[in-house]
Design a protein around this motif. Structure first.
Motif, short mmCIF file in Angstrom:
data_model
loop_
_atom_site.label_atom_id
_atom_site.label_comp_id
_atom_site.label_asym_id
_atom_site.label_seq_id
_atom_site.Cartn_x
_atom_site.Cartn_y
_atom_site.Cartn_z
N LYS A 1 0.82 -1.22 0.00
CA LYS A 1 0.00 0.00 0.00
C LYS A 1 0.85 1.26 0.00
CE LYS A 1 -3.81 -2.17 2.49
NZ LYS A 1 -4.46 -2.31 3.81
N PHE A 2 2.11 1.11 0.36
CA PHE A 2 2.97 2.30 0.46
C PHE A 2 4.36 1.95 -0.08
CE2 PHE A 2 6.05 4.71 3.15
CZ PHE A 2 5.77 5.98 2.65
N ASP A 3 4.84 2.80 -0.98
CA ASP A 3 6.20 2.63 -1.50
C ASP A 3 7.14 3.50 -0.66
OD1 ASP A 3 5.31 0.95 -3.47
OD2 ASP A 3 5.11 2.53 -4.97
N PRO A 4 8.13 2.88 -0.04
CA PRO A 4 9.03 3.66 0.82
C PRO A 4 9.94 4.58 0.01
CG PRO A 4 9.86 1.45 0.61
CD PRO A 4 8.53 1.48 -0.09
N SER A 5 10.48 5.57 0.69
CA SER A 5 11.47 6.43 0.05
C SER A 5 12.73 5.62 -0.22
CB SER A 5 11.80 7.60 0.98
OG SER A 5 12.45 7.12 2.15
N ILE A 6 13.58 6.14 -1.06
CA ILE A 6 14.83 5.43 -1.36
C ILE A 6 15.68 5.30 -0.10
CG2 ILE A 6 16.10 7.51 -2.04
CD1 ILE A 6 16.36 4.05 -3.70
N ARG A 7 15.57 6.27 0.80
CA ARG A 7 16.32 6.22 2.06
C ARG A 7 15.85 5.06 2.93
NH1 ARG A 7 20.97 7.86 3.77
NH2 ARG A 7 20.61 9.89 2.79
N LEU A 8 14.52 4.92 3.06
CA LEU A 8 13.99 3.84 3.90
C LEU A 8 14.24 2.49 3.22
CD1 LEU A 8 12.49 2.71 6.30
CD2 LEU A 8 10.33 3.36 5.21
N LEU B 1 16.23 -0.57 4.98
CA LEU B 1 15.68 -1.93 5.10
C LEU B 1 16.62 -2.94 4.45
CD1 LEU B 1 11.93 -1.16 4.35
CD2 LEU B 1 12.79 -2.18 6.45
N ALA B 2 17.09 -2.62 3.25
CA ALA B 2 17.98 -3.54 2.54
C ALA B 2 19.27 -3.74 3.32
CB ALA B 2 18.28 -3.00 1.14
N ARG B 3 19.81 -2.67 3.85
CA ARG B 3 21.05 -2.78 4.62
C ARG B 3 20.83 -3.60 5.89
NH1 ARG B 3 24.46 2.48 6.38
NH2 ARG B 3 22.73 2.69 7.81
N PHE B 4 19.66 -3.41 6.52
CA PHE B 4 19.37 -4.17 7.74
C PHE B 4 19.32 -5.67 7.44
CE2 PHE B 4 16.24 -6.32 10.41
CZ PHE B 4 16.84 -6.16 11.66
N PHE B 5 18.70 -6.02 6.30
CA PHE B 5 18.60 -7.44 5.95
C PHE B 5 19.85 -7.97 5.26
CE2 PHE B 5 13.88 -6.45 5.93
CZ PHE B 5 13.62 -7.17 7.08
N GLY B 6 20.77 -7.08 4.95
CA GLY B 6 22.01 -7.50 4.32
C GLY B 6 21.85 -7.91 2.87
N VAL B 7 20.92 -7.29 2.18
CA VAL B 7 20.70 -7.59 0.76
C VAL B 7 20.67 -6.28 -0.02
CG1 VAL B 7 19.40 -9.71 1.25
CG2 VAL B 7 18.19 -7.53 1.02
N SER B 8 20.64 -6.40 -1.34
CA SER B 8 20.53 -5.19 -2.16
C SER B 8 19.08 -4.73 -2.21
CB SER B 8 21.03 -5.47 -3.58
OG SER B 8 20.16 -6.40 -4.20
N ILE B 9 18.89 -3.48 -2.59
CA ILE B 9 17.52 -2.96 -2.73
C ILE B 9 16.76 -3.76 -3.78
CG2 ILE B 9 16.18 -0.96 -3.49
CD1 ILE B 9 18.21 0.85 -2.18
N GLU B 10 17.46 -4.12 -4.87
CA GLU B 10 16.79 -4.88 -5.94
C GLU B 10 16.35 -6.27 -5.46
OE1 GLU B 10 19.59 -3.29 -6.19
OE2 GLU B 10 19.69 -2.12 -8.03
N ALA B 11 17.07 -6.83 -4.49
CA ALA B 11 16.69 -8.14 -3.97
C ALA B 11 15.48 -8.04 -3.04
CB ALA B 11 17.87 -8.77 -3.22
N LEU B 12 15.33 -6.87 -2.44
CA LEU B 12 14.24 -6.68 -1.47
C LEU B 12 12.98 -6.16 -2.15
CD1 LEU B 12 13.60 -6.91 1.54
CD2 LEU B 12 14.43 -4.57 1.83
N PHE B 13 13.16 -5.26 -3.12
CA PHE B 13 12.01 -4.65 -3.81
C PHE B 13 12.04 -5.06 -5.27
CE2 PHE B 13 12.74 -2.03 -0.13
CZ PHE B 13 11.46 -1.85 0.37
N LEU B 14 10.90 -5.56 -5.74
CA LEU B 14 10.82 -6.08 -7.10
C LEU B 14 10.22 -5.02 -8.00
CD1 LEU B 14 9.40 -9.53 -5.99
CD2 LEU B 14 11.80 -8.89 -6.29
#
Lengths: 147, 68
Positions: free
Chosen positions: B37-44, B48-61
């Motif tokens: 329902k909500f697309d986060p900012s690039i900062r958030l 999130l990606a850094r917290f999970f230890g993955v790239s943004i592309e791996a977390l957001f499709l």
């Protein structure tokens, strides 16, 4: 802009300042809202009578109560709003702006059709408009509140 | 936007509230992101990606349909 809106104090200042101004008008300048008796019956005569018989003070205290509750909840909030809440607030402000423009157009049309009782009409416009804004802001604050 | 936030969060055994506190947003924000329902900012998204230890592309499709 969004950075400013993230602070609950910004919302509190906005709702508090405008409500204080309108309360000052409705409470302290009630006589100005009913400049003269309205002949005949009809809605505007009833509205004018309501304002003259102390209704303006009732409106003022109702606005103060809603705003005071909203400001108290905002000032006791421990964290700023996050980007999700801020996005919702921006959407609410956009909707409020569109509704305000629509209200101004409707008000303008009412004045053109019947220029009588213009002060009472504007008083109704302000009462309805600001009550809607204050209640919507209270609903927003309640919905966004989290510990 | 589809994303894997829920899957990554559940793998870590975190609640929405706990994840929100770790990245500095509300439980409602995490829930809105997970349900699309909500697309986060690039900062958030970065946080999130850094917290999970993955790239943004791996977390957001990023689907082409999201542009519409």
């Amino acid at each position: 802009m969004r950075r400013i809106l993230r602070s609950p104090a910004t919302n509190a200042a906005g709702i508090g300042i405008f409500t204080a101004f309108y309360a000052w008008i409705f409470l302290g300048r009630g006589a100005m809202l009913t400049p003269g008796p309205r002949p005949g019956g009809g809605f505007w005569a009833s509205w004018s009578g309501f304002l003259a018989s102390g209704g303006s003070a009732v409106i003022a205290w109702a606005l103060i109560a809603v705003a005071a509750l909203t400001v108290a909840m905002l000032l006791t909030r421990r964290r700023p709003y996050d980007e999700y809440h801020t996005a919702h607030l921006v959407q609410c402000l956009a909707v409020a702006a569109v509704l305000t423009l629509a209200c101004i157009a409707a008000f303008f049309w009412m004045i053109l059709v019947d220029p009588a009782a213009v002060v009472e009409k504007f008083a109704l416009f302000i009462a309805v408009h600001w009550a809607t804004v204050a209640l919507a802001d209270l609903a927003y604050v309640v919905a966004c509140r989290w510990k | 936007m589809r994303n894997g936030v829920r899957e990554f969060r559940e793998k870590r055994g975190l609640t929405q509230k706990e994840l929100g506190e770790l990245v500095g947003v509300s439980r409602q924000a995490i829930n809105a992101i997970e349900t699309g329902k909500f697309d986060p900012s690039i900062r958030l998204a970065h946080d999130l990606a850094r917290f999970f230890g993955v790239s943004i592309e791996a977390l957001f499709l990023f689907d082409e349909e999201d542009r519409k």
